[in-house]
Design an enzyme around this catalytic site. Structure first.
Site, PDB file in Angstrom:
ATOM      1  CG  HIS A  28      43.591  67.315 -24.292  1.00  0.00           C
ATOM      2  ND1 HIS A  28      43.586  67.990 -23.094  1.00  0.00           N
ATOM      3  CD2 HIS A  28      44.293  68.081 -25.169  1.00  0.00           C
ATOM      4  CE1 HIS A  28      44.264  69.124 -23.225  1.00  0.00           C
ATOM      5  NE2 HIS A  28      44.697  69.207 -24.469  1.00  0.00           N
ATOM      6  CG  HIS A  68      47.304  65.267 -24.481  1.00  0.00           C
ATOM      7  ND1 HIS A  68      48.622  64.980 -24.764  1.00  0.00           N
ATOM      8  CD2 HIS A  68      46.579  64.705 -25.485  1.00  0.00           C
ATOM      9  CE1 HIS A  68      48.693  64.282 -25.885  1.00  0.00           C
ATOM     10  NE2 HIS A  68      47.467  64.094 -26.342  1.00  0.00           N
ATOM     11  N   GLY A 117      52.438  64.999 -19.015  1.00  0.00           N
ATOM     12  CA  GLY A 117      51.846  66.150 -19.679  1.00  0.00           C
ATOM     13  C   GLY A 117      52.836  66.734 -20.666  1.00  0.00           C
ATOM     14  CG  LEU A 119      53.316  65.692 -25.510  1.00  0.00           C
ATOM     15  CD1 LEU A 119      52.880  65.975 -26.938  1.00  0.00           C
ATOM     16  CD2 LEU A 119      52.501  64.552 -24.911  1.00  0.00           C
ATOM     17  CG  ASP A 155      51.543  60.606 -33.962  1.00  0.00           C
ATOM     18  OD1 ASP A 155      52.230  59.704 -34.467  1.00  0.00           O
ATOM     19  OD2 ASP A 155      50.314  60.671 -34.095  1.00  0.00           O
ATOM     20  CG  ASN A 185      46.293  60.022 -33.553  1.00  0.00           C
ATOM     21  OD1 ASN A 185      47.135  60.782 -34.017  1.00  0.00           O
ATOM     22  ND2 ASN A 185      45.915  60.081 -32.271  1.00  0.00           N
ATOM     23  CG  HIS A 259      44.764  67.409 -29.590  1.00  0.00           C
ATOM     24  ND1 HIS A 259      45.568  66.397 -29.124  1.00  0.00           N
ATOM     25  CD2 HIS A 259      45.106  68.518 -28.871  1.00  0.00           C
ATOM     26  CE1 HIS A 259      46.369  66.875 -28.177  1.00  0.00           C
ATOM     27  NE2 HIS A 259      46.097  68.152 -28.004  1.00  0.00           N
ATOM     28  CD  GLU A 407      73.790  66.205 -21.597  1.00  0.00           C
ATOM     29  OE1 GLU A 407      75.023  66.370 -21.678  1.00  0.00           O
ATOM     30  OE2 GLU A 407      73.025  66.160 -22.599  1.00  0.00           O
ATOM     31  CG  HIS A 457      83.301  71.044 -14.895  1.00  0.00           C
ATOM     32  ND1 HIS A 457      83.493  69.910 -14.145  1.00  0.00           N
ATOM     33  CD2 HIS A 457      84.307  71.060 -15.820  1.00  0.00           C
ATOM     34  CE1 HIS A 457      84.559  69.255 -14.590  1.00  0.00           C
ATOM     35  NE2 HIS A 457      85.083  69.932 -15.596  1.00  0.00           N
ATOM     36  CG  HIS A 469      81.849  73.707 -21.210  1.00  0.00           C
ATOM     37  ND1 HIS A 469      81.420  74.036 -22.473  1.00  0.00           N
ATOM     38  CD2 HIS A 469      82.035  72.357 -21.218  1.00  0.00           C
ATOM     39  CE1 HIS A 469      81.351  72.938 -23.214  1.00  0.00           C
ATOM     40  NE2 HIS A 469      81.718  71.908 -22.483  1.00  0.00           N
ATOM     41  NE  ARG A 516      88.467  71.134 -14.873  1.00  0.00           N
ATOM     42  CZ  ARG A 516      89.148  71.582 -15.913  1.00  0.00           C
ATOM     43  NH1 ARG A 516      88.968  72.823 -16.326  1.00  0.00           N
ATOM     44  NH2 ARG A 516      90.008  70.807 -16.541  1.00  0.00           N
TER      45      ARG A 516
END
Length: 664
Positions: A28, A68, A117, A119, A155, A185, A259, A407, A457, A469, A516
């Site tokens: 790349h 990359h 790697g 992104l 990006d 770019n 790219h 998370e 849980h 859940h 739980r």
């Protein structure tokens, strides 16, 4: 002899990348060719590092989030003098066994701070590093800990949801030593970024309380001035570097093909002519290489001064600082866990599983000040804060990071903390939400980072919140992940033992999985030995004759297996119960031990409030399973266990059915 022009230093990066990619026939080129000037400004004028001491604790951290473009990093490491990244390694780019792999793979001794790697992971790792630095700075002082974290960002990193999670929380926490260098770019693999976004990306940062500077990314002086300004601003900084993708390759620059389209020798020849670089492939002229090697030593005075400050510490302070940075556990930490085991047996109480973990975590606060906890807006139901102060923009000494409902960021932040060193990161949430942080968990396993993922849980025992859940498939998926230890304790005694295993495990992450609901004691006598250490063990042996039935279980269902054993023994069927808190550790035992636990020839039945997947390697062809075959439902935990047939009677009936089949 005059010093080479800064553009020549940038061209050294550019042509090492071109030559390596042409030689490898793939790669790349967009990032290293587009960010060569930006990287030159950072490494030759601002970065605090010593190429001869890659793991200097007070070095600035650099993360190539757009991984990359790995040849950007490899070129920088080679040019500045990192011993492991020789020209031979550059020439073996993307070959088996090369230090220069397709994407950067975690190896701090080589100058590679994290694996990148996927992104967005890298910028979140950088955020975690900045949090760790701020916490350690508050604890040990600026004389020992005072460095910055930089990330090269594309990006794609900012389009990923984790990117916005990081932007929001980093701005809120005011992490002023975090700087992103954005390769603006305006091209992605599909084409112009306008195909999929239309917002003002820089404005997103401004409204999130970031310092933002927009510059020509090919103007080394402009980038350098922006870096200097970032150091003076108390906010995290975004330097938006307007660049041309694959700059220097006439056929591809500024286009989507820049790219990663195939580079040919003819492209390299044309670039050499266009950029006045008359040197052979992989040949860096001596003055240019010398200027780069000087950059690799530019922090020698700062390095020596830091070492002198560290050496001048009182012996006890120096020992504690060194211990924390080495990741070594302090004296007495096991005593805390032994005390937890004794207290559980003596009290006979049956608290909720996650509250057992919370109590252990709280008691460890007295001996493990380096432990930091991140939690995704579940402080009350998981209770892993207690005496910990919050880490805030005003108080960096707090060890509890309120991550909000983020998370994915929380998991990647924990990875960055672990990669930085000096802290033991915990990431706490519900097991059903582990899917939100799964990419970060996979990266922790891939890098071998000692992150502690703590889950609550864990089954239909969640109850009336319903199937969204109630994770039924997640235990199996975590057990399928290479280099991930999954620990699901049955009671407070096993919980302390699993915490011990988690803390001493340094070669990969662990998932500590807690119920739980209440966990009644299945281990009612105090034992100093850690019986969970081997992954699985005979909790209760058969009585009244040779073992006829082996019941296997984990977590909250071990108590069900114990009750089923009582029913079977009363029917004259010698039955043993095996608790298996960690399948991975059990699988690592020798055949003799595994056979002694599983008793080949006995009928085997497993019970777990999850799907069967993964259990058949222990059950054999004719084993039985009592558990879930689909998703859960909304009702009380007691009702759901009855509804889905996860009961002592059902387990005993399955064992008796298999015995009757065997007789005929």
């Amino acid at each position: 002899m005059s010093s080479p022009a800064p553009t020549q230093l940038a061209h050294a990066i550019r042509f090492l990348a071109i030559d390596a990619i042409v030689h490898a026939t793939e790669g790349h080129q967009g990032v290293p060719l587009g960010m060569a000037e930006t990287a030159t400004a950072l490494y030759t004028r601002h970065l605090k590092f010593m190429a001869s001491d890659p793991t200097w604790p007070d070095r600035d951290r650099v993360v190539l989030s757009n991984g990359h473009g790995s040849m950007l990093l490899y070129a920088l490491l080679h040019l500045t003098g990192y011993e492991a990244i020789s020209i031979d390694e550059i020439q073996r780019f993307r070959q088996l066994g090369s230090h220069c792999e397709g994407h950067p793979e975690y190896e701090p001794a080589h100058g590679i701070e994290v694996t990148t790697g996927p992104l967005g992971q890298g910028i979140a790792n950088a955020f975690g590093m900045a949090v760790a630095e701020a916490y350690l700075n508050a604890r040990f002082g600026g004389g020992l800990v005072d460095h910055r974290t930089y990330a090269f960002v594309g990006d794609g990193c900012l389009q990923e949801g984790i990117g916005q999670e990081m932007v929001s929380l980093a701005g809120h926490l005011g992490l002023g030593k975090l700087t992103l260098l954005w390769d603006d770019n305006r091209i992605t693999d599909d084409g112009a970024t306008s195909l999929s976004i239309s917002e003002d990306v820089a404005e997103r940062f401004r409204v999130a309380q970031w310092h933002v500077v927009e510059v020509d990314g090919h103007d080394i002086d402009a980038v350098s001035a922006a870096l200097a300004a970032a150091k003076q601003d108390p906010r995290p900084s975004l330097i938006a570097c307007r660049t041309v993708i694959a700059r220097g390759i006439a056929r591809l620059q500024g286009q989507r093909g820049g790219h990663s389209a195939r580079l040919h020798p003819e492209d390299a020849d044309r670039a050499r002519n266009d950029l006045d670089w008359p040197h052979a492939p992989f040949d860096i002229p001596a003055p240019v290489l010398q200027a780069w090697r000087d950059a690799g030593r530019r922090s020698a005075d700062a390095h020596a001064a830091w070492q002198a400050r560290r050496d001048a510490l009182p012996a006890d302070q120096r020992a504690e600082f060194d211990r924390v940075l080495a990741g070594e556990l302090p004296a007495g930490w096991r005593d805390v866990l032994q005390a937890c085991k004794r207290r559980a047996v003596d009290s006979g109480e049956a608290p909720g599983g996650i509250m057992i973990s919370a109590d252990i975590n709280d008691r460890l606060s007295d001996v493990l000040p380096e432990r930091m906890v991140g939690c995704a807006d579940l402080e009350a139901p998981t209770s892993h804060k207690r005496r910990l102060a919050a880490f805030t923009a005003e108080d960096r000494s707090g060890a509890y990071v309120h991550c909000g409902v983020r998370e994915h960021l929380m998991g990647a932040m924990a990875n960055g903390m672990a990669a930085h060193g000096g802290v033991i990161p915990l990431a706490v949430t519900y097991l059903a939400f582990s899917d939100y942080e799964r990419p970060a968990m996979r990266m922790a396993a891939l890098m071998g980072l000692p992150v502690k993922f703590v889950f609550s849980h864990d089954s239909i025992g969640v109850g009336k919140n319903g199937p969204t859940h109630q994770p039924v498939e997640i235990l199996a998926s975590l057990r399928a992940m290479p280099n991930m230890l999954v620990l699901r304790p049955a009671d407070a005694v096993e919980a302390a033992e699993c915490w011990e295993l988690a803390l001493e495990h340094r070669t990969g992450p662990v998932s500590l999985v807690f119920a739980r609901q209440a966990l009644p004691l299945v281990r009612t006598a105090h034992e100093a030995d850690n019986r969970s250490r081997r992954g699985g063990y005979v909790l209760a042996e058969a009585e009244g004759g040779p073992r006829a039935v082996t019941l296997m279980s984990t977590g909250s269902e071990v108590a069900i297996a114990v009750q089923a054993r009582t029913l079977l023994q009363a029917a004259g069927i010698p039955t043993a119960v095996v608790s298996m808190p960690c399948c991975e550790r059990f699988d690592a035992q020798d055949r003799a031990y595994r056979d002694s636990v599983l008793a080949p020839g006995s009928v085997r039945v497993a019970v777990e409030a999850a799907v069967r997947f993964g259990w058949d390697r222990y059950l054999g062809e004719h084993g039985g399973f009592v558990g879930m075959t689909g998703f859960g439902a909304s009702a009380s935990a007691e009702t759901l266990y009855l509804h889905f047939g996860i009961t002592p009677a059902a387990v005993a009936a399955e064992a008796q059915r298999l015995l009757s089949v065997r007789r005929y």
